[in-house]
Design an enzyme around this catalytic site. Structure first.
Site, PDB file in Angstrom:
ATOM      1  N   ARG A 182       3.049   8.580   6.017  1.00 60.98           N
ATOM      2  CA  ARG A 182       4.295   9.269   5.705  1.00 60.98           C
ATOM      3  C   ARG A 182       4.331   9.741   4.263  1.00 60.98           C
ATOM      4  NH1 ARG A 182       9.231   5.760   6.664  1.00 60.98           N
ATOM      5  NH2 ARG A 182       8.005   4.370   5.363  1.00 60.98           N
ATOM      6  N   SER A 220      -2.164   0.583   1.899  1.00 60.45           N
ATOM      7  CA  SER A 220      -2.225  -0.739   2.527  1.00 60.45           C
ATOM      8  C   SER A 220      -3.644  -1.221   2.789  1.00 60.45           C
ATOM      9  CB  SER A 220      -1.437  -0.718   3.829  1.00 60.45           C
ATOM     10  OG  SER A 220      -0.200  -0.126   3.616  1.00 60.45           O
ATOM     11  N   ASP A 246       1.265  -2.473   0.815  1.00 59.03           N
ATOM     12  CA  ASP A 246       2.504  -2.423   1.611  1.00 59.03           C
ATOM     13  C   ASP A 246       3.304  -3.721   1.553  1.00 59.03           C
ATOM     14  OD1 ASP A 246       0.499  -3.688   3.056  1.00 59.03           O
ATOM     15  OD2 ASP A 246       0.881  -2.654   4.952  1.00 59.03           O
TER      16      ASP A 246
END
Ligand code: BG6
Ligand code: GLC
Length: 954
Positions: free
Chosen positions: A580, A641, A695
């Site tokens: 995203r 992440s 993350d």
């Protein structure tokens, strides 16, 4: 012809549809009452659990012994099943008359007699393929009121039907029979009993003789009704409802010679003229048992429906009279309106009333009507089945000593039709109640089901089936029932129950063998916690860090948010399910954001690094264009992440790819730099990367913005990982002793040094081998969403091979990697609804699953997800305990910010995680806080801090 009294009588016997609807509603209410723990004791419809949790699937095979205690006889039979639904079972029967007085003597004598019958029967019976038999299972049909707690455990509550043996009430009758059988088969008695049959040896005798023992074992006890259901199922189609309407018929042996016996049909026992029904209920609704998964056959005992007055609007004066004259007035009100023992009596009372009113038999002697039982079921059947022949009626009435006129005969016919029709209609109403209840409780829009029916009303009354079908259709239009005729339910059915019980027991053993290694004990978990703690310490130590499997990476995040952060930021979120791009605006009033999801094709994930980062820049440009942000140069926070060796907030060397990424040329490089270079290549100058976070860190920060106690970040999604605020003095890998720093544990790699090898099962090894990073991220591969579906798939493959699933049919589709998605686990583990969805999922996999397959699949999923949650809890327990220790407090109160699809979507994961954590770290009070779009927000917050610091420096 239309005499008003006659009309009135006939009208009272014909029930309008609305009233039947009401009756059906009452029946459902009473069924629920019988099933509920609170109300069961007062319920009239008893809804007795039978502990029969499966219907035959046709694979049952072997020899089964059945013993049925009837009113004046003991029936023994030997049934051979061939494990092939198409072959009808072979049967041998023998009846033994009960000796005078035994039914009222000592209980032990009764059971000894039964044992003797068994011995005798076996010594005379030769059956095919019995030589290899190790154990002969026995099903015991014991039609008395028992408190059953297992299939083979039943305490007699009270005798009935003329039995009253001492020393049995309150005892387990299975045990009594088993003891008697064992005693009879003892070495001393063997010769006497078996007469050379050689079939029947006791367990004891096997100790003295080395030959394999073949003992008789009482495997199941059951009431007679359930057998009907079982025999119908055997004919190849699952049958989940059975109705007994009147006397059942059984095969009896005549002549008795072994092998060449002649079988005849005759009534079993004259007392069984009632009505009853049983069906497969959702086990969790049978609150009187502990069973919660799958289904259980419930014996409704619906004969007592109405004993609390529910039927008062439907009871006619004729029913009233029948009840009053019966041996148990006020009881079994429903049965007295539908049972074949009573139908003749109802007719008789109608005739008595009409004769008194001078509507029938006027001027003739009708005294015979005073005689109880003059009208037999056969009379009624002969009359209604010969609808257009008055002569038959006349013959019957005259034979009874009446002098009927032509008109009397016509009326008699109408009355019999009405009484029989009502009985069929009421059966239909009860059935409709059961069908609708099944449909509702299975969350189905429509139900298709086979109904086994047995009894003389069904077999003898030609319109019975038609009435039952049409009325139940009107009352339960959502259900499609198919009626199957059953014969000798109790005998063959008992063999089936026994066979199914054995099949299930064998299957249970095999299932436990497969799933056993995945079930962790508390000790296992404590050990994992200890190991995790060791690895954490080693990861933090300067010297030991290099060899620790838990990396314990410093993040250079030293504070959780204090609420003063502000500004507008771009953020990237890479490494979870979705990639995203976001714009995050942090203001005093709170945080607002907008975001866009972009796809990263697998080819790009596993292509070259340049391709990957170029693609990311393209996505950023697209986003900025769409959001009208091209002109602004917003600082960017990057949630990345993957494990990085961070040198500062904006400098992070990729240590290794995880979770299916493998873009070349990135490992060892500074990811921030790779992004900046891509921007240069793409001539995208309006970009300023100020911070990179994992993350877990993003999630912790985002939750920390709302809750200052949030000092732990946890991800359970595609991958799994945790971070937490550690004391600087414990962090040997970074200079300085003051304050705290967030440590990205990278616990996914826990166990990569072999310390968890003892936990890995065959399935874990296979799953690991098929990943792109075998031997790596071992802990993650036990826990996270990317792998759980694969573990389940491997288990299913093995279970199919072992013929524990799908009846041993091969399933080529299951060989396809990733075909079983982790989200299926979530769906399957949802209670109730899921069973239907499991079927849909399995149909997609071209698997034809039975209900039991679905239940087993659910168990597999539960085992795998429970283990994952427990392991995750053990890891977290190590973290919170370490924090508690280093802060020197007795009780630690801390919040964990959590994210990840598995945690968010799985119905039990979070609960299992929290419960296990509480158990493993009782001194820590841990709150879980779900983060909404956490890591994007978090990256912006970290960027805000970095931005502020940079501006301060300038
Ligand atoms: C998302 C976060 O909500 O959850 C990501 O924005 C994170 O940063 C992800 O990686 C983890 O869950 P999953 O299931 O998407 O891997
Ligand atoms: C993997 C990554 C780790 C990440 C986790 C959750 O374990 O290595 O950095 O936090 O997945 O997405």
């Amino acid at each position: 012809m239309h005499h008003p009294q006659i009309q009135r009588a006939l009208r009272s016997l014909s029930i309008p549809l609305e009233r039947l609807h009401v009756m059906k509603g009452h029946m459902i209410q009473d069924m629920c009452k019988g099933l509920s723990r609170q109300t069961h004791a007062q319920a009239k419809v008893r809804m007795l659990p039978t502990y029969i949790c499966s219907t035959p699937n046709g694979t049952e095979k072997g020899n089964f012994l059945v013993v049925e205690l009837c009113q004046t006889q003991v029936r023994t039979l030997l049934v051979t099943l061939y494990g092939d639904g198409n072959l009808s079972p072979q049967m041998m029967y023998k009846i033994y008359e009960l000796p005078e007085g035994i039914t009222r003597g000592e209980g032990e004598a009764l059971f000894n007699f039964i044992a003797q019958c068994v011995t005798q029967f076996l010594s005379e019976t030769t059956s095919p393929d019995t030589d290899s038999e190790q154990c002969l299972p026995l099903g015991f049909v014991f039609p008395f009121s028992c408190r059953q707690t297992q299939l083979n455990k039943a305490e007699l509550l009270s005798w009935s039907k003329g039995f009253n043996c001492s020393g049995v009430v309150g005892k387990d009758v299975v045990e009594m029979l088993q003891t008697a059988i064992d005693k009879h088969a003892g070495p001393d008695k063997e010769g006497e009993a078996s007469g050379g049959g050689g079939w029947f040896k006791s367990r004891k005798s096997s100790q003295s003789a080395p030959s394999p023992s073949r003992h008789v074992e009482v495997v199941a006890l059951m009431n007679d009704t359930v057998g009907t259901m079982m025999t119908c199922s055997m004919e190849g189609r699952a049958c989940e409802v059975a109705m007994v309407a009147g006397e059942r018929w059984a095969l009896h042996v005549c002549g008795g010679a072994a092998g060449g016996a002649v079988l005849v049909l005759s009534p079993i026992t004259p007392a069984d003229k009632g009505s009853n029904c049983c069906f497969m209920a959702e086990a969790y609704l049978v609150e009187t048992t502990e069973e919660t998964s799958g289904r259980m056959c419930v014996n409704t005992e619906w004969g007592c429906f109405g004993d609390d007055g529910t039927l008062k609007d439907l009871v006619t004066p004729f029913d009233q009279a029948v009840d009053e004259e019966s041996s148990n007035p006020g009881e079994k009100r429903f049965e007295k309106m539908v049972g074949t023992l009573y139908l003749g009596e109802i007719v008789r009372h109608v005739l008595i009333a009409l004769t008194a009113e001078k509507a029938m038999f006027t001027g003739t002697d009708a005294a015979v009507l005073k005689e109880k039982g003059v009208f037999t079921m056969q009379h009624l059947l002969d009359i209604v089945n010969n609808d257009d022949s008055i002569t038959e009626v006349k013959r019957i009435l005259e034979a009874l000593g009446l002098q009927p006129s032509e008109r009397d005969c016509g009326r008699m016919q109408q009355i019999c039709r009405a009484v029989m029709g009502r009985a069929a209609t009421f059966h239909a109403t009860g059935l409709a109640a059961i069908l609708s209840y099944m449909c509702q409780t299975r969350n189905l829009e429509s139900l298709m089901v086979n109904v086994g029916v047995e009894g003389e009303l069904f077999a003898g009354y030609s319109r019975f089936e038609e009435i039952v079908m049409s009325v139940s259709r009107l009352l339960a239009p959502e259900c499609m029932a198919t009626i199957l005729a059953s014969r000798d339910g109790s005998g063959r059915g008992a063999a089936m129950v026994t066979a199914v019980a054995l099949r299930l027991a064998a299957q249970r053993r095999a299932v436990n063998e497969v799933l056993g290694p995945l079930r962790l004990s508390r000790d296992d978990l404590v050990k994992v916690q200890t190991l995790m703690r060791q690895e954490m310490d080693r990861g933090l130590g300067k010297e030991t860090n290099a060899s620790a499997s838990v990396r314990m990476l410093p993040t250079y995040v030293t504070h959780t948010p204090d609420g003063t952060e502000k500004g507008d930021f771009l953020a990237l979120d890479l490494g979870g399910t979705n990639f995203r791009v976001l714009v995050v605006r942090i203001a005093e009033a709170g945080i607002t954001m907008a975001s866009e999801i972009y796809v990263i094709p697998v080819g790009v994930m596993q292509g070259s690094g340049e391709e990957l980062f170029d693609h990311i820049i393209d996505c950023i440009i697209d986003f900025q264009t769409k959001q009208n942000l091209v002109a602004q140069m917003l600082p960017l926070g990057f949630t990345f992440s993957f494990p990085c060796q961070q040198v500062g907030l904006d400098k992070a060397l990729l240590l290794t790819w995880t979770k299916g990424f493998s873009a070349t040329g990135c490992v060892g490089q500074d990811v921030v730099q790779l992004l900046r270079e891509a921007a240069k290549r793409k001539r995208h100058l309006g970009m300023q990367v100020v911070a990179l976070v994992n993350d877990t860190v993003g999630t912790m920060m985002a939750c920390g913005y709302d809750d200052p106690k949030c000092e732990i970040g946890l991800i359970v999604g595609t991958g799994t990982n945790a971070c937490y605020m550690e004391e600087m003095k414990n962090v040997g890998t970074v200079e300085g002793d003051q304050g705290r720093m967030c440590i990205n544990m990278e616990w996914g790699a826990f166990g990569d040094n072999g310390c968890l090898d003892h936990l890995f099962t065959h399935f874990d090894l296979v799953v690991d081998e098929t990943t792109i990073n075998p031997g790596k991220q071992r802990f993650e591969k036990l826990i996270s969403g990317m792998y759980l579906g694969e573990i389940v798939r491997q288990i299913l493959v093995v279970m199919t091979e072992k013929e524990l699933l799908f009846q041993g049919k091969p399933c080529p589709k299951l060989q396809t990697k990733d075909i079983f998605k982790t989200k299926f686990l979530s769906t399957i583990e949802l209670n109730g609804l899921a069973l239907r969805q499991i079927r849909t999922i399995l149909n997609e996999l071209e698997l034809d699953a039975t209900f039991e397959d679905c239940v087993l699949m659910r168990e597999v999923c539960q085992t795998v997800s429970l283990r994952a949650a427990q392991l995750c809890a053990a890891g977290l327990a190590a973290v919170v305990e370490k924090m508690r220790e280093s802060r020197g407090v007795d009780q630690l109160s801390v919040t964990v910010g959590v994210d990840g699809t598995l945690y968010k979507l799985h119905p039990c994961f979070s609960n299992n995680l929290q419960m296990t954590l509480k158990d493993l770290a009782p001194k820590c009070n841990v709150t879980f806080m779900l983060s909404e779009d956490g890591s994007g927000k978090g990256a912006a917050l970290v960027a805000a801090v970095a931005d502020r610091a940079a501006k301060a420096k300038e």
